[in-house]
Motif scaffolding. Structure first.
Motif, PDB file in Angstrom:
ATOM      1  N   SER A  58       0.834  -1.203   0.000  1.00 34.24           N
ATOM      2  CA  SER A  58       0.000   0.000   0.000  1.00 34.24           C
ATOM      3  C   SER A  58       0.867   1.252   0.000  1.00 34.24           C
ATOM      4  O   SER A  58       1.829   1.347   0.769  1.00 34.24           O
ATOM      5  CB  SER A  58      -0.906   0.025   1.239  1.00 34.24           C
ATOM      6  OG  SER A  58      -1.853  -1.022   1.193  1.00 34.24           O
ATOM      7  N   ILE A  77      -2.033  -7.000  -5.349  1.00 39.69           N
ATOM      8  CA  ILE A  77      -2.917  -5.832  -5.377  1.00 39.69           C
ATOM      9  C   ILE A  77      -2.078  -4.633  -4.975  1.00 39.69           C
ATOM     10  O   ILE A  77      -1.488  -4.617  -3.891  1.00 39.69           O
ATOM     11  CB  ILE A  77      -4.092  -5.988  -4.396  1.00 39.69           C
ATOM     12  CG1 ILE A  77      -4.998  -7.150  -4.818  1.00 39.69           C
ATOM     13  CG2 ILE A  77      -4.901  -4.695  -4.311  1.00 39.69           C
ATOM     14  CD1 ILE A  77      -6.060  -7.502  -3.788  1.00 39.69           C
ATOM     15  N   ASP A 120      -2.078  -0.784  -3.917  1.00 39.63           N
ATOM     16  CA  ASP A 120      -3.050   0.078  -3.244  1.00 39.63           C
ATOM     17  C   ASP A 120      -2.479   1.488  -3.155  1.00 39.63           C
ATOM     18  O   ASP A 120      -1.448   1.707  -2.526  1.00 39.63           O
ATOM     19  CB  ASP A 120      -3.316  -0.502  -1.847  1.00 39.63           C
ATOM     20  CG  ASP A 120      -4.197   0.386  -0.997  1.00 39.63           C
ATOM     21  OD1 ASP A 120      -5.094   1.039  -1.553  1.00 39.63           O
ATOM     22  OD2 ASP A 120      -3.982   0.401   0.227  1.00 39.63           O
ATOM     23  N   ARG A 167      -3.330   6.124  -3.634  1.00 41.14           N
ATOM     24  CA  ARG A 167      -4.245   7.239  -3.380  1.00 41.14           C
ATOM     25  C   ARG A 167      -4.183   8.208  -4.560  1.00 41.14           C
ATOM     26  O   ARG A 167      -3.135   8.356  -5.193  1.00 41.14           O
ATOM     27  CB  ARG A 167      -3.859   7.997  -2.101  1.00 41.14           C
ATOM     28  CG  ARG A 167      -3.528   7.101  -0.929  1.00 41.14           C
ATOM     29  CD  ARG A 167      -4.735   6.446  -0.306  1.00 41.14           C
ATOM     30  NE  ARG A 167      -4.314   5.384   0.611  1.00 41.14           N
ATOM     31  CZ  ARG A 167      -4.399   4.093   0.342  1.00 41.14           C
ATOM     32  NH1 ARG A 167      -4.906   3.692  -0.820  1.00 41.14           N
ATOM     33  NH2 ARG A 167      -4.008   3.184   1.209  1.00 41.14           N
ATOM     34  N   GLU A 198      -5.321  -6.219  -8.940  1.00 41.77           N
ATOM     35  CA  GLU A 198      -6.051  -4.952  -8.898  1.00 41.77           C
ATOM     36  C   GLU A 198      -5.059  -3.807  -8.682  1.00 41.77           C
ATOM     37  O   GLU A 198      -4.046  -3.971  -7.997  1.00 41.77           O
ATOM     38  CB  GLU A 198      -7.058  -4.913  -7.736  1.00 41.77           C
ATOM     39  CG  GLU A 198      -8.043  -6.058  -7.671  1.00 41.77           C
ATOM     40  CD  GLU A 198      -9.211  -5.912  -8.639  1.00 41.77           C
ATOM     41  OE1 GLU A 198      -9.316  -4.851  -9.302  1.00 41.77           O
ATOM     42  OE2 GLU A 198     -10.001  -6.868  -8.728  1.00 41.77           O
ATOM     43  N   ILE A 246      -5.695  -0.330  -6.940  1.00 43.52           N
ATOM     44  CA  ILE A 246      -6.673   0.449  -6.190  1.00 43.52           C
ATOM     45  C   ILE A 246      -6.167   1.884  -6.067  1.00 43.52           C
ATOM     46  O   ILE A 246      -5.026   2.118  -5.655  1.00 43.52           O
ATOM     47  CB  ILE A 246      -6.874  -0.136  -4.782  1.00 43.52           C
ATOM     48  CG1 ILE A 246      -7.446  -1.553  -4.869  1.00 43.52           C
ATOM     49  CG2 ILE A 246      -7.774   0.762  -3.938  1.00 43.52           C
ATOM     50  CD1 ILE A 246      -7.389  -2.305  -3.551  1.00 43.52           C
ATOM     51  N   ILE A 280      -7.677   5.244  -4.256  1.00 45.97           N
ATOM     52  CA  ILE A 280      -8.760   5.829  -3.465  1.00 45.97           C
ATOM     53  C   ILE A 280      -8.912   7.301  -3.857  1.00 45.97           C
ATOM     54  O   ILE A 280      -7.987   8.097  -3.663  1.00 45.97           O
ATOM     55  CB  ILE A 280      -8.480   5.711  -1.958  1.00 45.97           C
ATOM     56  CG1 ILE A 280      -8.297   4.240  -1.566  1.00 45.97           C
ATOM     57  CG2 ILE A 280      -9.603   6.351  -1.146  1.00 45.97           C
ATOM     58  CD1 ILE A 280      -9.503   3.355  -1.801  1.00 45.97           C
ATOM     59  N   TRP A 314     -11.726   2.875   1.824  1.00 41.87           N
ATOM     60  CA  TRP A 314     -10.552   2.000   1.790  1.00 41.87           C
ATOM     61  C   TRP A 314     -10.810   0.705   2.547  1.00 41.87           C
ATOM     62  O   TRP A 314     -10.491  -0.378   2.035  1.00 41.87           O
ATOM     63  CB  TRP A 314      -9.346   2.724   2.404  1.00 41.87           C
ATOM     64  CG  TRP A 314      -8.135   1.856   2.484  1.00 41.87           C
ATOM     65  CD1 TRP A 314      -7.263   1.552   1.469  1.00 41.87           C
ATOM     66  CD2 TRP A 314      -7.665   1.140   3.636  1.00 41.87           C
ATOM     67  NE1 TRP A 314      -6.279   0.698   1.926  1.00 41.87           N
ATOM     68  CE2 TRP A 314      -6.505   0.437   3.243  1.00 41.87           C
ATOM     69  CE3 TRP A 314      -8.113   1.051   4.948  1.00 41.87           C
ATOM     70  CZ2 TRP A 314      -5.790  -0.356   4.137  1.00 41.87           C
ATOM     71  CZ3 TRP A 314      -7.402   0.251   5.831  1.00 41.87           C
ATOM     72  CH2 TRP A 314      -6.246  -0.441   5.426  1.00 41.87           C
ATOM     73  N   THR A 333     -13.027  -1.548   0.648  1.00 45.63           N
ATOM     74  CA  THR A 333     -12.292  -2.109  -0.492  1.00 45.63           C
ATOM     75  C   THR A 333     -11.384  -3.239  -0.038  1.00 45.63           C
ATOM     76  O   THR A 333     -11.309  -4.292  -0.686  1.00 45.63           O
ATOM     77  CB  THR A 333     -11.469  -1.010  -1.180  1.00 45.63           C
ATOM     78  OG1 THR A 333     -12.337   0.054  -1.594  1.00 45.63           O
ATOM     79  CG2 THR A 333     -10.738  -1.555  -2.407  1.00 45.63           C
ATOM     80  N   CYS A 383     -11.389  -7.183  -1.161  1.00 45.91           N
ATOM     81  CA  CYS A 383     -10.205  -7.829  -1.733  1.00 45.91           C
ATOM     82  C   CYS A 383      -9.780  -9.048  -0.930  1.00 45.91           C
ATOM     83  O   CYS A 383      -9.430 -10.097  -1.495  1.00 45.91           O
ATOM     84  CB  CYS A 383      -9.054  -6.826  -1.812  1.00 45.91           C
ATOM     85  SG  CYS A 383      -9.264  -5.545  -3.060  1.00 45.91           S
TER      86      CYS A 383
END
Length: 339
Positions: free
Chosen positions: A211, A274, A276, A278, A302, A304, A306, A325, A328, A332
């Motif tokens: 992330s 994934i 993640d 912003r 994915e 992601i 946000i 978030w 989500t 996931c």
């Protein structure tokens, strides 16, 4: 006035917190190309992170989650950088106590890999454990500059191997292991993914969720090409990498130093991933570039992003972006880890 910073998620009302943060910014700007103030920079940044994580204890959502988990500590022995036992805090939702096939979520905290502690991330990880129905393993990996790359990454990697090898004893399903981390912890997670791929061990991990991760040396480029958020933060990121590296010049092509420089062959061996991010994150460009490469390698589940969010904003639970978030993440985890 409330201080809000991209690099720490800090929302402290303390004047001292604001002054400390401004000092960190100024020190990095003044000494981005030398090491004269490195000790002071590390000291000040660690103080910034301490302020930001203390704020998390004030939120009712996190206070309630803390009552719904059981906490214990384990120590994972390592020998790659002296004999050292990596502290790992385990957060088990009370609803999962006694179950023998729980999903594991192995996490590396943020802080640029030079600051922060595992304990500081406990509030949001309690919440994640309860909301997502997973057992969280919160890894207190060693920080730079005391521990240099790749030994910081190896601390986390060894915990991943330990959890996998001791899954039954830990009440974990070895086929449902997720690795994750945010910001500097996202870099630690990505570095571990590189190690797993290099050693043909990615099968040990069902899912990876870096992330808001530090990915590559984009911050060393021309700031005129950067977004506002990237431009505002690039000198701090440069300094972080200088502190992390054993020798930045000799490590500049190493994917353990800059995971975004992993070869196509290594990326093709990554665990299913994934990414993640912003909308207004300081690592947005780095993350999107890595997403494109992982998609081509067949390893991106994915990407992601946000909307309306900045770096670390999901830590503030009452924000709409934070609520989006966590919903989500729940989706996931359900779709890609628990099933």
């Amino acid at each position: 006035a409330v201080v809000s910073t991209q690099s720490t998620g800090m929302t402290s009302k303390s004047g001292e917190a604001k002054a400390t943060w401004e000092r960190y910014i100024n020190l990095c700007a003044e000494h981005c190309n030398d090491s004269a103030a490195d000790d002071e920079i590390v000291k000040v940044y660690r103080k910034c992170m301490s302020y930001s994580r203390k704020d998390l204890l004030e939120y009712p959502e996190y206070q309630e989650a803390a009552q719904e988990v059981e906490t214990k500590e384990i120590a994972v022995p390592t020998s790659h950088d002296t004999d050292f036992k990596v502290p790992v805090f385990v957060y088990t939702p009370k609803s999962l106590t006694g179950c023998s096939k729980n999903a594991a979520y192995i996490y590396a905290h943020g802080g640029g890999a030079i600051a922060g502690t595992a304990a500081g991330s406990k509030p949001i990880l309690d919440f994640t454990a309860v909301q997502c129905g997973v057992v969280v393993f919160n890894v207190d990996y060693r920080l730079a500059p005391e521990t240099k790359c790749p030994n910081n990454v190896k601390d986390f990697y060894e915990v991943v191997k330990f959890v996998s090898c001791n899954a039954e004893r830990l009440g974990v399903d070895p086929d449902k292991i997720c690795i994750a981390g945010d910001s500097g912890g996202g870099y630690i997670c990505l570095g571990a993914m590189v190690l797993l791929a290099q050693r043909d061990e990615s099968h040990l991990v069902k899912l990876a969720i870096p992330s808001e991760p530090m990915v590559d040396d984009y911050s060393f480029g021309d700031p005129l090409c950067m977004t506002i958020e990237e431009r505002m933060d690039h000198l701090k990121r440069r300094k972080a990498y200088q502190l992390i590296a054993s020798d930045l010049e000799s490590q500049k092509t190493s994917p353990l130093m800059f995971p975004g420089k992993a070869s196509e062959e290594i990326l093709s061996k990554f665990p299913p991933t994934i990414l993640d991010s912003r909308e207004f994150d300081m690592f947005a460009t780095e993350t999107s570039r890595l997403a494109n490469r992982l998609r081509r390698a067949g390893k991106l589940l994915e990407l992601i992003v946000i909307p309306g969010a900045v770096h670390a904003s999901p830590m503030i639970p009452h924000l709409n972006s934070s609520k989006l978030w966590i919903e989500t993440m729940k989706t996931c985890v359900l779709e890609y880890l628990l099933k």
